[in-house]
Design an enzyme around this catalytic site. Structure first.
Site, PDB file in Angstrom:
ATOM      1  N   HIS A 114       0.863  -1.181   0.000  1.00 24.49           N
ATOM      2  CA  HIS A 114       0.000   0.000   0.000  1.00 24.49           C
ATOM      3  C   HIS A 114       0.900   1.232   0.000  1.00 24.49           C
ATOM      4  O   HIS A 114       2.011   1.207   0.527  1.00 24.49           O
ATOM      5  CB  HIS A 114      -0.880  -0.028   1.255  1.00 24.49           C
ATOM      6  N   ASP A 194       3.198  -4.073   8.347  1.00 23.79           N
ATOM      7  CA  ASP A 194       1.899  -3.429   8.149  1.00 23.79           C
ATOM      8  C   ASP A 194       0.829  -4.510   8.321  1.00 23.79           C
ATOM      9  O   ASP A 194       0.704  -5.409   7.499  1.00 23.79           O
ATOM     10  CB  ASP A 194       1.853  -2.826   6.749  1.00 23.79           C
ATOM     11  N   GLN A 197      -4.317  -5.098   6.939  1.00 22.85           N
ATOM     12  CA  GLN A 197      -5.205  -6.008   6.227  1.00 22.85           C
ATOM     13  C   GLN A 197      -5.345  -7.379   6.887  1.00 22.85           C
ATOM     14  O   GLN A 197      -6.117  -8.212   6.421  1.00 22.85           O
ATOM     15  CB  GLN A 197      -4.720  -6.181   4.785  1.00 22.85           C
ATOM     16  N   LYS A 220     -10.187  -0.868  10.331  1.00 21.93           N
ATOM     17  CA  LYS A 220     -10.040  -2.141   9.615  1.00 21.93           C
ATOM     18  C   LYS A 220     -10.537  -3.321  10.449  1.00 21.93           C
ATOM     19  O   LYS A 220     -10.662  -4.431   9.938  1.00 21.93           O
ATOM     20  CB  LYS A 220      -8.567  -2.386   9.250  1.00 21.93           C
ATOM     21  N   CYS A 363      -4.719   1.991  -3.941  1.00 18.76           N
ATOM     22  CA  CYS A 363      -3.606   2.684  -3.269  1.00 18.76           C
ATOM     23  C   CYS A 363      -2.329   1.834  -3.239  1.00 18.76           C
ATOM     24  O   CYS A 363      -1.467   2.051  -2.398  1.00 18.76           O
ATOM     25  CB  CYS A 363      -3.990   3.101  -1.847  1.00 18.76           C
TER      26      CYS A 363
END
Length: 411
Positions: A114, A194, A197, A220, A363
């Site tokens: 991302h 990260d 997700q 999220k 993105c």
């Protein structure tokens, strides 16, 4: 998995098939209630002991910090920094480590990141003379290949940053194994993950991951917008400078304007007025998810993906549609309909069938180097059902209707 009526957006839009959970999850009523409760029953700015509501607000924030720490297997809650979201968290990590980089040092990332896990590293590299290099992706899974790390890591490698699961392909990288391999090559390499997700879809236990930083957002994981998490090992957090300066993050400032003393971790990273309603809602979301059980959620969403793949093959859709991630169990379908502009397909799904999917680059600006620059993405949540998947796949078979929304009245 859940009665859709638990989610006000779905209750108030009974015909909506919401398949955009990778962008943001819908909020259950209990999370909304927690956020509103703060606004109507407390309303105070925290971090003063001058009156009761402010004290309660401060205690709530620290309770939420501990709730988050427990959720991801962190023993020291002061390693949890509350930010505005994953983007802010990764920027803080990147700029906080900037002083450690010299010209020629290497930062390793992937082409599926991302932009929030791409641009900060690019800017820091440009400002320091460091070099961005690619991790090697497995050609089948498009995940980080742990067995080819020694081909890209050199004695100049300082930072490795990648997503636990990307927002396009969704393959769940084996962070534990990848981190072990990296540290075996060079124990001093800094690893930043990260988890935006993955945080809502599977258990994360940092006791089993030898990493240095983790970032994710509340929205999220069925929580409010505008709040997120930066976790870092205390040794790193203590030496990192803040990205933002302001109220609440200093102990003192000399009257000659020459020196100041920062607050302790985590407070030195939390300048300015925080977002107590969202933080209270975040705590409720984490508590709620913990009660459901992350293993149970992971199993349910795995079954949804398996069902979707089986139906796609049964309908023979691969002859008409390029699917990019049927070989993993991520709760995402990424695809393009052959011969059709993705925007037209997305508009058709919305206007004719009330199906919300995302279309574009998501993105993730460099995906064209791996599979496709633009794509359609249908992403699942705990409110997604097999019936939702059936409606999506049936709609995708009716290509002769894709342009009806432009030339005929949609009913």
């Amino acid at each position: 998995m859940f009665d859709k009526n638990l989610f006000p957006v779905l209750k108030n839009n009974s015909d909506l098939i919401y398949l955009d959970s990778a962008s943001t999850t819908l909020k259950p009523q209990n999370v909304i209630d927690a956020e509103v409760e703060f606004l109507i029953k407390n309303g105070a700015n925290p971090h003063t002991d001058a009156f009761e509501n402010a004290i309660i607000a401060t205690e709530m924030i620290e309770k939420t910090r501990k709730t988050i720490a427990n959720f991801i297997g962190v023993t020291n809650a002061n390693e949890i920094v509350l930010t505005s979201g994953t983007t802010m968290s990764i920027n803080q990590i990147a700029y906080g480590l900037k002083h450690l980089l010299q010209p020629g040092d290497e930062i390793l990332i992937t082409d599926l990141e991302h932009t929030a896990n791409l641009l900060p590293w690019m800017v820091v590299a440009k400002e320091t003379g460091a070099i961005i290099k690619n991790l090697i992706l497995d050609s089948l899974t498009m995940g980080v290949d742990p067995y080819q790390l020694d081909k890209v890591i050199t004695d100049k490698t300082k930072i490795v940053a990648f997503a636990h699961a990307t927002n396009t392909i969704g393959y769940l990288n084996d962070v534990q194994l990848i981190a072990e391999k990296i540290k075996q090559i060079n124990a001093k390499i800094i690893i930043a993950i990260d988890a935006a997700q993955s945080i809502a879809h599977c258990p994360i236990n940092l006791q089993t991951w030898d990493i240095d930083f983790l970032a994710f957002s509340a929205h999220k994981i069925y929580g409010p917008f505008g709040v997120g998490v930066l976790w870092g090992k205390m040794a790193w957090l203590q030496q990192m400078p803040p990205l933002v300066y302001g109220g609440g993050m200093s102990k003192n400032i000399t009257d000659d304007y020459q020196t100041y003393q920062l607050a302790d971790v985590p407070f030195k990273f939390e300048a300015g007025t925080q977002n107590p309603p969202a933080i209270q809602g975040f705590g409720e979301a984490i508590t709620w998810m913990s009660k459901i059980g992350m293993e149970q959620i992971h199993q349910y969403e795995t079954e949804l993906k398996q069902y979707a793949v089986a139906q796609i093959k049964k309908l023979g859709l691969e002859a008409q549609i390029d699917f990019y991630n049927l070989n993993n169990l991520a709760p995402i379908l990424t695809f393009n309909v052959k011969g059709w502009n993705g925007q037209d397909v997305a508009n058709y799904l919305d206007a004719k069938h009330h199906i919300a999917v995302r279309m574009g680059e998501h993105c993730a600006r460099l995906t064209g180097k791996v599979y496709a620059q633009n794509s359609l993405r249908a992403s699942f949540g705990i409110y997604t059902t097999k019936a939702d998947i059936d409606i999506l796949l049936k709609a995708l078979t009716k290509q002769d209707e894709f342009l009806d929304i432009y030339f005929n009245e949609v009913t």
